[in-house]
Design a protein around this motif. Structure first.
Motif, PDB file in Angstrom:
ATOM      1  N   UNK A 268      28.888  -2.950   4.200  1.00 55.44           N
ATOM      2  CA  UNK A 268      28.320  -2.165   5.296  1.00 55.44           C
ATOM      3  C   UNK A 268      29.163  -0.908   5.503  1.00 55.44           C
ATOM      4  N   UNK A 269      30.509  -1.075   5.387  1.00 56.85           N
ATOM      5  CA  UNK A 269      31.433   0.039   5.601  1.00 56.85           C
ATOM      6  C   UNK A 269      31.183   1.198   4.656  1.00 56.85           C
ATOM      7  N   UNK A 270      30.737   0.900   3.433  1.00 55.95           N
ATOM      8  CA  UNK A 270      30.448   1.958   2.467  1.00 55.95           C
ATOM      9  C   UNK A 270      29.397   2.930   3.010  1.00 55.95           C
ATOM     10  N   UNK A 271      28.573   2.455   3.948  1.00 57.43           N
ATOM     11  CA  UNK A 271      27.568   3.326   4.545  1.00 57.43           C
ATOM     12  C   UNK A 271      28.175   4.336   5.499  1.00 57.43           C
TER      13      UNK A 271
ATOM     14  N   UNK B 190      22.223  -7.949   5.620  1.00 59.38           N
ATOM     15  CA  UNK B 190      23.458  -7.187   5.405  1.00 59.38           C
ATOM     16  C   UNK B 190      23.129  -5.778   4.929  1.00 59.38           C
ATOM     17  N   UNK B 191      22.152  -5.681   3.996  1.00 67.55           N
ATOM     18  CA  UNK B 191      21.764  -4.363   3.512  1.00 67.55           C
ATOM     19  C   UNK B 191      21.188  -3.523   4.642  1.00 67.55           C
ATOM     20  N   UNK B 192      20.418  -4.174   5.527  1.00 65.50           N
ATOM     21  CA  UNK B 192      19.845  -3.451   6.659  1.00 65.50           C
ATOM     22  C   UNK B 192      20.933  -2.974   7.619  1.00 65.50           C
TER      23      UNK B 192
ATOM     24  N   UNK C  71      24.195   1.609   9.916  1.00 64.02           N
ATOM     25  CA  UNK C  71      25.399   2.426  10.116  1.00 64.02           C
ATOM     26  C   UNK C  71      25.297   3.760   9.383  1.00 64.02           C
ATOM     27  N   UNK C  72      24.477   3.811   8.329  1.00 63.07           N
ATOM     28  CA  UNK C  72      24.322   5.091   7.618  1.00 63.07           C
ATOM     29  C   UNK C  72      23.722   6.138   8.554  1.00 63.07           C
ATOM     30  N   UNK C  73      22.883   5.639   9.479  1.00 63.39           N
ATOM     31  CA  UNK C  73      22.343   6.491  10.526  1.00 63.39           C
ATOM     32  C   UNK C  73      21.680   7.744   9.967  1.00 63.39           C
TER      33      UNK C  73
END
Lengths: 230, 518, 326
Positions: free
Chosen positions: A92-95, A138-140, A145-147
């Motif tokens: 998720x952080x990668x986003x 998780x992908x969602x 977070x990519x926003x």
């Protein structure tokens, strides 16, 4: 507003043309027969397939040549949406930051996103330890977070059972409504269209038609769409 | 440009490749600076070139031919300790040459175990000395490599095909034709070519087991030209010939060299419906027993002789073992700094021809590279403190082609599989290495590092040319012990060397696979 | 005042300490190991020179040739008699300046540049428990059954191998080719260096090994093993020595000279037998360590002068190579 201006996509013998705009905040289903080019259209929007002609604009800004990761777009693919060697939190952080140099605030928003998709407390797990539905969540969470103002879904839930898929689509629907994001999703199922979509793009015969209001279209489909829907 | 967003770009890889080419080319410039017109190539040198090609070709052929029944038996039989056996059978490949020769003599020598047994049975003595001795030693080193490559191939045949063969009740001959022959056609030429290149640069083996001057290899001729005549021109010329031979074979072979298997997966449970009982089971048992005896008895001999010698080892051996460890660690570091960017670069290209650069280091004479660098460094700085780093660099270059073979195919897979996701997330450059490539390739990196470390620990290298008393490596120390009549202590040092090579390999390999990724 | 003087003295002393002159000695690789002569020589010389002796080991001649005038060596220890011609040709060496009459070699040493510090002779070593009828002469060696196996060293990579080729040349001259053909079936293998050969001998792989007349001494005095013997031939044995040379461009000429003189001292010479397992070059036999004078040594010693050896070398090696390549 997402503008597709005289777009032509060529892949070998295959050709796809599109020329229309998508209003912000609209939820659009992309439907059409197998091999018509639904995924190709989304791939081109995401920057994975080069355009032979035409230009792509977001709110008046030309994004035709912008690298994939820098477009105002978050995208989920049919598979490989998570890195199996990284934890859920890292995925998720990668986003937020591709170098994973995360601040305390970043970590808080990751936790918040996981909470929102129902994965609270699962930060440390790897995707392999999650069920198929949890992996989708998780992908969602990352999309969250990519926003980004535009979300592209290339059938990421195709491998899930019908009930679970609907659950995911409802989740996406809710998230998109909350954030006001523009949503484009490939689907085969008219039921999905009815549940979520405001508009429909029908892809067939080398052309992606301009979006039409979903309800009207499904009630009175043109001949080609009628043939497809059966 | 959208193109720029690809996760791994080639710049550092190109730089690393250029560095490798320059490291070798510059050493030849160094040699050229000091070479005077020598006497050129005489009949002795031409004989050496002929012998080298013949023994390499025979060694390659025999290694592969022997590997076929062994790999086949291992692929389709399940027994207790199979995993351990597969691991142990890999050991000779990373065994230091000087140690291996001791073990081979103890088993196949005039008074070795084999001839003692033959004598007891009233059979005539078998001599290990001569062309066949050189080939035997090379098969000992390279059979493990060939077996591993073939075993990997065999296990890549889907179980469903064997199920189908069983359903159709195909006789063994047809199983071979339909399932195994296509595989052999694919794997054998490449494995043979790789072994051919490895044997071309053989040096120490040919010395002791060759039986006389007719078994002179090019590498030995280089050593003689350098040591005895100090004819740098002739040594360089021979070195270029060796490079051309190996490079030529390598270039042709590169298209057919198979991928390197990891140790993991080779013990995968696989139901084999064609593994029958009766004669076939006996043939397989024989292949495994012979293969294991051939590869493991020399190791046992080294172990037994070494255990006797360990108590007599002077303390200084431990210090030199420390030096060797340091060289090995340095080599692994240098190797990874070169191999990873290069593998990244090659993986992003359509064709893998750039991998040929990796073979330069293996085919060039280490003695000549070392000497060339000595000449270049000498006017600028004292080469003596640089002896260990230069040795580490040369060892890394020698291991580079293996490392690339190990890293490139899986790296290509990773980059293809996660290409879209990485681009969508803007994962590039260092972040892509840190969060995608390195964790995904941990097992392969560990394997490559282990191989490099083991090869490096056992290499005598250029250190012999200009080593300070306290900069000796373990192989050099072993020679010193032998030179001082301390044969038993030298056997102890050999065992230590063996343990270090295997230990380093095991540690890196296990480290790479520990908590390995799904 | 006294205090100042004391301080000055201390200051001077510490300065002297900081600038202890360093004598850099290049030595053969085996030399400086803890069982070699190096450590004792360092200790012995530093006790008298007020200097710091530093060894630097490696492959001597290639290293000197590569370094040329830039060499850091002041003195080079361990150049064998087969490479002195090549070393001399570099022009790097200065006359040794020592009195040669102190030498106790079995040959007349005329070299003014290289000073021998030890010597020995080539010989075939056997184990008397496994070989009951050792050859009593070179001729007898040739006539031995072909089942008796020898291991020798390559003359192109090893000094003892080269000495053997010259030994055969000195004994048999024109008929060397036939001699090699008679030896060929007995030669089990040829190794790069002496160590590998000798290891094969002690492992029982061969019956006889080409080595030195002093080899049995190691087994006798270090291992109390009296079964290893050198076969002494009346035809004579080839002489070999290791030498010391002084680098002309040294920045420590006095120290280098002092070291050259030390090489001939009884202190140094008495270390040679048990640390170097060779015979001292300048020590009367009655001063050899206990037991050493009982070592069987040849009556007749063969040796080619440097020029003669250079002239014969190439042809002798080619004779060896072609005979053993058949």
């Amino acid at each position: 507003m997402l503008t597709l201006e005289g777009i032509e996509i060529a892949q070998g013998d295959f050709l796809l043309a599109a020329d229309f705009t998508i209003a912000p905040g609209r939820k659009t289903a992309v439907i059409g027969p197998s091999g018509a080019g639904k995924s190709t259209l989304l791939g081109a929007l995401g920057g994975f397939i080069p355009l032979r002609a035409g230009r792509l604009e977001w709110e008046g800004r030309d994004i035709t040549q912008v690298p994939q990761g820098q477009r105002p777009i978050a995208m989920l693919f049919q598979d490989n949406n998570l890195f199996p060697h990284l934890s859920v939190a890292q995925n998720v952080g990668l986003g937020i930051r591709p170098d994973l140099k995360l601040t305390a605030d970043d970590k808080a928003s990751i936790a918040l996103a996981l909470d929102r998709v129902g994965l609270q407390g699962m930060e440390a797990r790897t995707p392999g330890a999650l069920s198929g539905g949890q992996q989708s969540r998780a992908a969602l969470a990352r999309v969250l977070v990519q926003d980004r103002p535009v979300i592209l879904l290339d059938e990421p839930f195709a491998a899930l059972g019908p009930a679970l898929r609907q659950e995911m689509l409802d989740l996406v629907n809710g998230l998109a409504t909350e954030t006001g994001a523009t949503l484009l999703m490939v689907t085969h199922d008219p039921a999905d269209v009815r549940r979520i979509a405001d508009d429909v793009i029908f892809v067939e015969g080398g052309r992606a038609a301009a979006p039409q209001p979903a309800k009207a279209l499904l009630e009175d489909p043109p001949p080609a769409l009628r043939a497809y829907l059966g | 440009m959208a193109q720029r967003a690809q996760p791994i770009i080639g710049t550092t890889g190109i730089a690393a490749g250029t560095f490798v080419v320059l490291a070798v080319l510059l050493s030849f410039v160094g040699l050229g600076l000091r070479a005077e017109l020598g006497r050129g190539l005489g009949p002795a040198e031409w004989a050496a070139i002929r012998f080298t090609v013949v023994q390499s070709a025979l060694s390659a052929l025999l290694s592969v031919v022997c590997a076929i029944p062994l790999a086949r038996a291992l692929a389709r039989r399940r027994f207790v300790g199979r995993g351990l056996l597969v691991t142990l059978l890999g050991a000779p490949f990373i065994l230091p040459t000087i140690v291996a020769v001791l073990g081979l003599l103890a088993v196949f020598g005039r008074t070795g175990w084999l001839n003692t047994a033959f004598g007891a049975l009233g059979m005539p003595e078998v001599s290990i000395y001569g062309l066949h001795g050189v080939v035997l030693a090379h098969v000992f080193f390279n059979l493990p490599l060939a077996t591993r490559l073939l075993l990997q191939g065999w296990q890549s045949i889907p179980a469903e095909r064997f199920r189908l063969a069983a359903q159709l009740d195909l006789p063994p001959r047809m199983v071979f034709r339909t399932l195994e022959w296509p595989l052999l056609k694919q794997v054998v030429p490449g494995a043979a070519a790789l072994i051919f290149v490895i044997c071309l640069t053989s040096f120490a083996v040919a010395l002791t087991l060759g039986g006389g001057p007719r078994a002179t290899t090019v590498e030995l001729a280089i050593y003689q030209a350098f040591r005895f005549d100090f004819d740098l021109a002739r040594a360089s010329l021979l070195s270029v010939i060796q490079l051309a031979l190996a490079g030529g074979a390598a270039l042709i072979a590169l298209w057919v060299i198979p991928n390197f298997p990891l140790s993991a997966g080779l013990d995968r449970k696989l139901m084999r419906w064609d593994a029958r009982g009766g004669v076939q089971a006996w043939v397989d048992a024989l292949a495994i027993a012979l293969g294991a005896a051939f590869l493991l008895l020399p190791l046992l001999a080294i172990l037994l002789a070494g255990l006797k010698g360990l108590p007599q080892m002077p303390a200084v051996v431990w210090q030199t073992a420390g030096n060797s460890l340091w060289v090995a660690v340095l080599s692994v570091g240098v190797l990874l700094l070169i191999a990873l960017p290069m593998a990244g670069w090659i993986s992003t290209r359509q064709r893998g021809s750039a991998e040929a650069i990796g073979l330069i280091g293996l085919s060039a004479s280490p003695l000549m590279i070392g000497t060339g660098w000595f000449i270049l460094i000498n006017p600028i700085a004292d080469p003596v403190p640089l002896a260990l780093p230069v040795t580490a660099l040369i060892n890394a270059l020698m291991a580079l082609p293996f490392a690339l073979r190990i890293l490139v195919p899986p790296m290509r897979d990773v980059l293809v599989t996660y290409d879209r996701l990485s681009r969508a997330l803007g994962l590039q450059g260092w972040s892509a290495w840190r969060w995608l490539v390195l964790p995904r390739l941990r097992a392969q990196i560990g394997f490559a590092a282990g191989l490099t470390g083991a090869l490096s620990v056992g290499d005598l290298g250029v250190i012999a040319l200009f080593a300070d008393p306290d900069r000796a490596t373990l192989p050099l120390q072993m020679y010193r012990l032998m030179g001082a009549y301390r044969t038993e202590a030298a056997a102890g040092a050999a065992l230590l060397l063996l343990a270090m090579a295997l230990g380093l390999f095991w540690l890196c390999d296990k480290g790479g696979r520990w908590h390995a990724n799904p | 005042m006294r205090r100042t003087l004391l301080a000055t003295t201390l200051l001077l002393a510490s300065q002297a300490g900081a600038e202890t002159p360093v004598l850099t000695v290049y030595a053969g690789d085996y030399f400086t190991s803890e069982w070699g002569p190096g450590p004792k020589i360092e200790e012995g010389f530093e006790a008298i020179c007020d200097c710091d002796l530093q060894f630097s080991t490696g492959d001597l001649l290639p290293r000197l040739l590569l370094e040329g005038e830039r060499t850091k060596a002041d003195v080079v220890v361990g150049l064998t008699t087969d490479v002195t011609a090549r070393a001399r040709a570099t022009g790097l060496f200065a006359p040794h300046g020592q009195d040669k009459s102190a030498l106790t070699l079995p040959i007349d040493w005329t070299d003014d540049t290289f000073l021998p510090f030890n010597y020995g002779h080539t010989a075939f070593i056997y184990n008397e428990t496994t070989m009951d009828a050792p050859p009593a002469s070179f001729d007898a060696l040739l006539e031995m059954d072909d089942d008796v196996k020898l291991v020798i060293q390559d003359p192109r990579t090893s000094i003892s191998g080269l000495a053997l080729v010259l030994w055969v040349e000195a004994v048999y001259g024109e008929t060397s080719a036939e001699v090699w053909q008679m030896l060929a079936p007995k030669i089990l293998t040829v190794t790069k260096d002496w160590s590998s050969s000798y290891g094969m001998f002690t492992d029982g792989e061969v019956d006889m090994v080409l080595s030195y007349t002093t080899s049995p001494a190691y087994h006798m005095f270090a291992e109390e093993d009296f079964t290893k013997k050198a076969a002494i031939f009346p035809e004579g044995h080839y002489f070999m020595a290791e030498t010391v040379g002084k680098i002309a461009g040294t920045d420590q000429p006095e120290l280098a000279d002092a070291f050259m003189a030390y090489v001939l001292s009884a202190d140094f010479q008495q270390m040679i037998p048990t640390a170097n397992w060779s015979l001292p070059s300048a020590l009367p036999e009655d001063q050899w360590p206990e037991g050493w004078s009982e070592l069987p040594l040849p009556e007749k010693v063969l040796f080619y002068s440097e020029d003669e050896a250079e002239a014969r070398k190439a042809q002798a090696i080619e004779t060896w190579r072609s005979a053993l390549s058949q």
